[in-house]
Every structure is written in structure tokens, then in C-alpha cells.
Scaffold this motif. Structure first.
Motif, short mmCIF file in Angstrom:
data_model
loop_
_atom_site.label_atom_id
_atom_site.label_comp_id
_atom_site.label_asym_id
_atom_site.label_seq_id
_atom_site.Cartn_x
_atom_site.Cartn_y
_atom_site.Cartn_z
N MET A 140 82.52 19.19 21.10
CA MET A 140 82.53 19.60 19.68
C MET A 140 83.72 19.00 18.93
O MET A 140 83.58 18.49 17.81
CB MET A 140 82.52 21.12 19.57
CG MET A 140 81.19 21.72 20.02
SD MET A 140 80.96 23.42 19.50
CE MET A 140 81.98 24.28 20.65
N VAL A 141 84.90 19.06 19.54
CA VAL A 141 86.11 18.57 18.86
C VAL A 141 86.06 17.05 18.69
O VAL A 141 86.39 16.52 17.62
CB VAL A 141 87.37 19.02 19.63
CG1 VAL A 141 88.62 18.40 19.00
CG2 VAL A 141 87.49 20.54 19.63
N GLU A 142 85.62 16.32 19.74
CA GLU A 142 85.51 14.85 19.63
C GLU A 142 84.53 14.48 18.50
O GLU A 142 84.77 13.55 17.73
CB GLU A 142 85.02 14.23 20.94
CG GLU A 142 85.99 14.38 22.11
CD GLU A 142 87.09 13.32 22.14
OE1 GLU A 142 87.19 12.54 21.19
OE2 GLU A 142 87.87 13.31 23.12
N LEU A 143 83.42 15.24 18.44
CA LEU A 143 82.42 14.97 17.39
C LEU A 143 83.04 15.17 16.01
O LEU A 143 82.90 14.32 15.12
CB LEU A 143 81.21 15.90 17.56
CG LEU A 143 80.13 15.45 18.56
CD1 LEU A 143 79.11 16.55 18.77
CD2 LEU A 143 79.44 14.18 18.06
N VAL A 144 83.73 16.31 15.84
CA VAL A 144 84.30 16.62 14.53
C VAL A 144 85.29 15.53 14.09
O VAL A 144 85.18 14.99 12.98
CB VAL A 144 84.98 18.01 14.54
CG1 VAL A 144 85.89 18.18 13.32
CG2 VAL A 144 83.94 19.11 14.57
N TYR A 145 86.23 15.16 14.97
CA TYR A 145 87.24 14.17 14.56
C TYR A 145 86.65 12.77 14.46
O TYR A 145 87.08 11.97 13.63
CB TYR A 145 88.45 14.23 15.48
CG TYR A 145 89.30 15.44 15.17
CD1 TYR A 145 90.10 15.47 14.03
CD2 TYR A 145 89.27 16.56 15.98
CE1 TYR A 145 90.85 16.59 13.71
CE2 TYR A 145 90.02 17.69 15.69
CZ TYR A 145 90.81 17.71 14.54
OH TYR A 145 91.54 18.81 14.23
N GLY A 146 85.64 12.47 15.29
CA GLY A 146 84.95 11.18 15.18
C GLY A 146 84.29 11.07 13.81
O GLY A 146 84.38 10.03 13.14
N ILE A 147 83.64 12.16 13.38
CA ILE A 147 82.97 12.16 12.08
C ILE A 147 83.99 12.10 10.94
O ILE A 147 83.78 11.40 9.95
CB ILE A 147 82.06 13.42 11.95
CG1 ILE A 147 80.90 13.32 12.96
CG2 ILE A 147 81.53 13.57 10.53
CD1 ILE A 147 80.13 14.60 13.16
N ILE A 148 85.11 12.80 11.09
CA ILE A 148 86.16 12.75 10.06
C ILE A 148 86.63 11.31 9.86
O ILE A 148 86.84 10.85 8.73
CB ILE A 148 87.36 13.66 10.42
CG1 ILE A 148 86.96 15.13 10.26
CG2 ILE A 148 88.59 13.34 9.56
CD1 ILE A 148 88.05 16.12 10.59
N ARG A 149 86.77 10.57 10.97
CA ARG A 149 87.23 9.18 10.86
C ARG A 149 86.19 8.29 10.20
O ARG A 149 86.53 7.37 9.46
CB ARG A 149 87.60 8.63 12.24
CG ARG A 149 89.04 8.99 12.60
CD ARG A 149 89.34 8.81 14.06
NE ARG A 149 89.07 7.49 14.56
CZ ARG A 149 90.00 6.68 15.09
NH1 ARG A 149 91.25 7.06 15.10
NH2 ARG A 149 89.67 5.53 15.58
#
Ligand SMILES: [Zn+2]
Length: 390
Positions: A122-131
Motif C-alpha cells: 500500500m505504501v509503495e503504491l501511494v508514494y509511487g502514485i504521488i511521484r
């Protein structure tokens, strides 16, 4: 003549104390988790964790995010471990557990690992999407999470739950036939009923409807199958079937989808506000600085806490609907009431919790209320039948 309601036994001092201790334990655990998030932000330690993560990951962003989540989850587990241990002891003190220390420790390890894997995804997805989309990240993340929820609901009974419990298809032929008949009357087909080996760990009894689509199934604990009559088990099956017919899992997911939308919107708002005002100097002004993770989790935690009464109210409404479905589809009301009495006794459940406790904490109506409602329904029904005869 209307049936006279059976007098219900009052909750014993033991039952009240057990439930009170359980509540205190879960509240204390929540408060510690909350305090950890605040401390990480206020002291700036979240910045240290971020710097160590970058160092360990040789500046690779996604590896650094993983190392941060790993350190965070170790700290959180160390802090909550004493509460978990007290909880384990409590179940033994009240003679509700069959689990040995080793098996419990193994479950704790597996639970921590499962949370780490899911948390990392979940966290990797969130920060990947933020980038990828810094402006509209929260809407994209919400859409991705909706897909994730659907996948998790589908995988839960076949991948997640078997990590902790054994399941096998129900062997009792009579019960299977009864369920098929219940399903036929409802015009639906339940794909499976499974025996849930709960007795390896607990003396409590439980039943549930789980899964989505092809994994949809009813699970019945072996502790229930052992101690309840076929009529009582049929009443419980009818209740679970009620959840299926009224599409409660789907409705639950819809509610979750709405709350997640609100959650991501709020996280984005708070993050931008806090960063603009520089409340925590350790956080960089860039949204993808994962040192701001405690702030995101904090917003979600507070929102979850505030929404708890509303979510529980929805759940209690679904339970009342499933109960009503059960009463309409079993021959007699008595086995339903007997099953409720047994469940209260076996699980040390409070029959009459205080109004506030039930409103805030309980996902099910109190057993006292469920029995009273069943009796009221039956007496109304029986009197209608009597009138139509005369
Ligand atoms: Zn239910």
C-alpha cells in the motif's frame, strides 16, 4: 396467545470484567499507536528513519520506502507486543483459549509479516502514485485502492485466513442438505460451507460469510459444530445466508470505497496544509518525502476512530437484517434463541452492554436485543397465524 419472553440471565461480574478488560486493552493499544505517530513527527525522528532508509538503500527510492516501512513496523510491533501478551493471558485467565505459547508466538510472527507485506504494497503504491501524479495523486490512489479492496475480499478466505486457520469442506451431510434447501428457497446457491478449525486456538464459537464471487462461502467454527444441535446450526446458517442474500459484503465494500475517498481527500488536504505552514520542519515540502508517512497514518487513524460509531451502526443494521432473514426462513424461532444464549455463554459476551458501549464499539446488536427482537417477531407472527385460523 403471545409467547411469554424467556427471562434472560443478567451478565455476571465475570462477563462484565472480561469485556471491560478487553476494551481497555484495545483502547490502550490504539492510544500507543497514536502516540507513536505523534512522537515520530514532533521529535523529528521520522526524518532520522528516512535518512537511515536512504543510506541502507543506497539512495534507491523504492527500497528506501520499504526500509522505512520495515523499521516503522518493527517499532510499532515492539510497542504493541506487551498488549498482545496481556490479551493472550486474558483469554487463558477466562478459560477461553486452547492455544499454547509457541503457537501464539508463531501467529504473532505471521501476523506481523502479513501486515508488513500488505503495508509495504500500500505504501509503495501511494508514494509511487504521488511521484507520477503529484497533483491528482489522491484520486488515482483511491481508484487503485478500490481495486485492491476487491482483490483482498476475494483472496481473504483462500489466501489470508488459511495462514492462521485450517479449513475443510463441511462433512455433515444433513447440514449440507439443509443449507441447500435454505438456499433453494432463497433462489441462490451458496458455493461452499467450510469447517473452520478454531478449536486449535480458542474455545469460542463463531460463524461468518466471507469471500467475493467465486470465493464466497460460509464458515462455521468446529467449536460451534461440536456443541450446537442441527436446528441451532441451521438457524446460524440462515443468518449467514441472510448476509449473502442481502448483499452485505458488497454493501460493506461500497461503504469502504466511500470512506477511502474521504480519507485520501483529507490526507491530501492536511499534508498540503501542514507542509505549507511548516509545522514539522523535518518534513520536506515535497509530497513524496516518505517521512510524512506518520502524518498520513495519523489522519487515517483519527478519521477511522471518528467514523467507528457510524460504521458499527451500519454493521448492526446488517446484522438485524440477517437475523430477520433467518427468522423468516427457519421453521421455529426457538433454535435461534437457544443458539444466541449458547453463543453468549461460550464467548463470555455481554448480553446487556451499556448503551454507549454498544453504540461506539459493537458491530453486532447485543445478544439481549437480538433475543428480544426474535421473541417479539415470533409472538407477532404466531398471533397473526392464530387469527387467520380462527
Ligand atoms: Zn452476522
Amino acid at each position: 396467545m403471545a409467547a411469554t419472553p424467556n427471562p434472560q440471565p443478567a451478565d455476571s461480574v465475570e462477563v462484565r470484567r472480561y469485556n471491560r478488560l478487553q476494551r481497555w486493552l484495545s483502547m490502550a493499544d490504539t492510544v500507543i499507536g497514536f502516540a507513536l505517530l505523534v512522537v515520530l513527527l514532533v521529535t523529528g525522528w521520522t526524518g532520522k528513519l528516512r535518512d537511515w532508509s536512504y543510506l541502507g538503500a543506497h539512495q534507491n527510492y523504492f527500497l528506501a520506502v520499504f526500509l522505512y516501512v520495515l523499521m516503522f513496523s518493527i517499532i510499532a510491533k515492539v510497542l504493541s507486543a506487551p498488549f498482545d501478551a496481556v490479551g493472550f493471558r486474558l483469554e487463558h485467565q477466562y478459560n477461553l483459549s486452547n492455544q499454547k505459547v509457541r503457537s501464539w508466538l508463531w501467529d504473532e510472527c505471521k501476523g506481523w509479516l502479513v501486515n508488513l507485506v500488505l503495508g509495504t504494497i500500500m505504501v509503495e503504491l501511494v508514494y509511487g502514485i504521488i511521484r507520477l501524479a503529484p497533483q491528482r495523486w489522491w484520486i488515482v490512489a483511491w481508484a487503485v485502492f478500490v481495486g485492491l479492496f476487491l482483490l483482498m475480499a476475494q483472496l481473504a478466505p483462500v489466501v489470508l485466513m488459511p495462514i492462521f486457520y485450517k479449513f475443510k469442506p463441511l462433512e455433515n451431510e444433513t447440514l449440507r442438505e439443509r443449507l441447500t434447501r435454505l438456499g433453494e428457497r432463497a433462489g441462490t446457491r451458496v458455493r461452499g460451507v467450510y469447517e473452520w478449525k478454531l478449536s486449535e486456538k480458542s474455545k469460542k464459537a463463531n460463524a461468518a460469510l466471507t469471500g467475493l464471487g467465486s470465493t464466497r462461502r460460509i464458515i462455521l467454527s468446529d467449536t460451534l459444530l461440536e456443541h450446537y444441535t442441527d436446528d441451532e446450526i441451521e438457524a446460524i446458517l440462515a443468518h449467514e445466508l441472510g448476509h449473502h442474500v442481502r448483499r452485505h459484503i458488497f454493501k460493506g465494500i461500497l461503504v469502504q470505497v466511500g470512506i477511502t475517498f474521504l480519507g485520501f481527500w483529507l490526507v491530501n488536504l492536511v499534508l498540503r496544509l501542514v507542509l505549507a505552514r511548516n509545522w514539522f520542519p523535518v518534513l520536506s515540502s515535497r509530497l513524496y518525502d516518505f517521512a510524512n508517512l506518520p502524518l498520513m497514518v495519523l489522519v487515517v487513524t483519527v478519521l477511522g476512530f471518528l467514523l467507528m460509531p457510524a460504521l458499527n451502526a451500519i454493521s448492526r443494521r446488517h446484522e438485524r437484517e440477517a437475523d430477520r432473514y433467518a427468522w423468516e426462513n427457519i421453521a421455529m424461532i426457538e433454535p435461534f434463541i437457544a443458539a444466541m444464549q449458547k453463543l453468549a455463554e461460550q464467548n463470555l459476551a455481554e448480553r446487556e452492554p451499556s448503551k454507549f458501549i454498544e453504540w461506539f464499539f459493537h458491530s453486532h446488536p447485543s445478544i439481549g436485543k437480538r433475543i428480544a427482537a426474535a421473541e417479539a417477531w415470533a409472538s407477532q407472527h404466531q398471533s397473526v397465524e392464530a387469527e387467520s385460523v380462527t
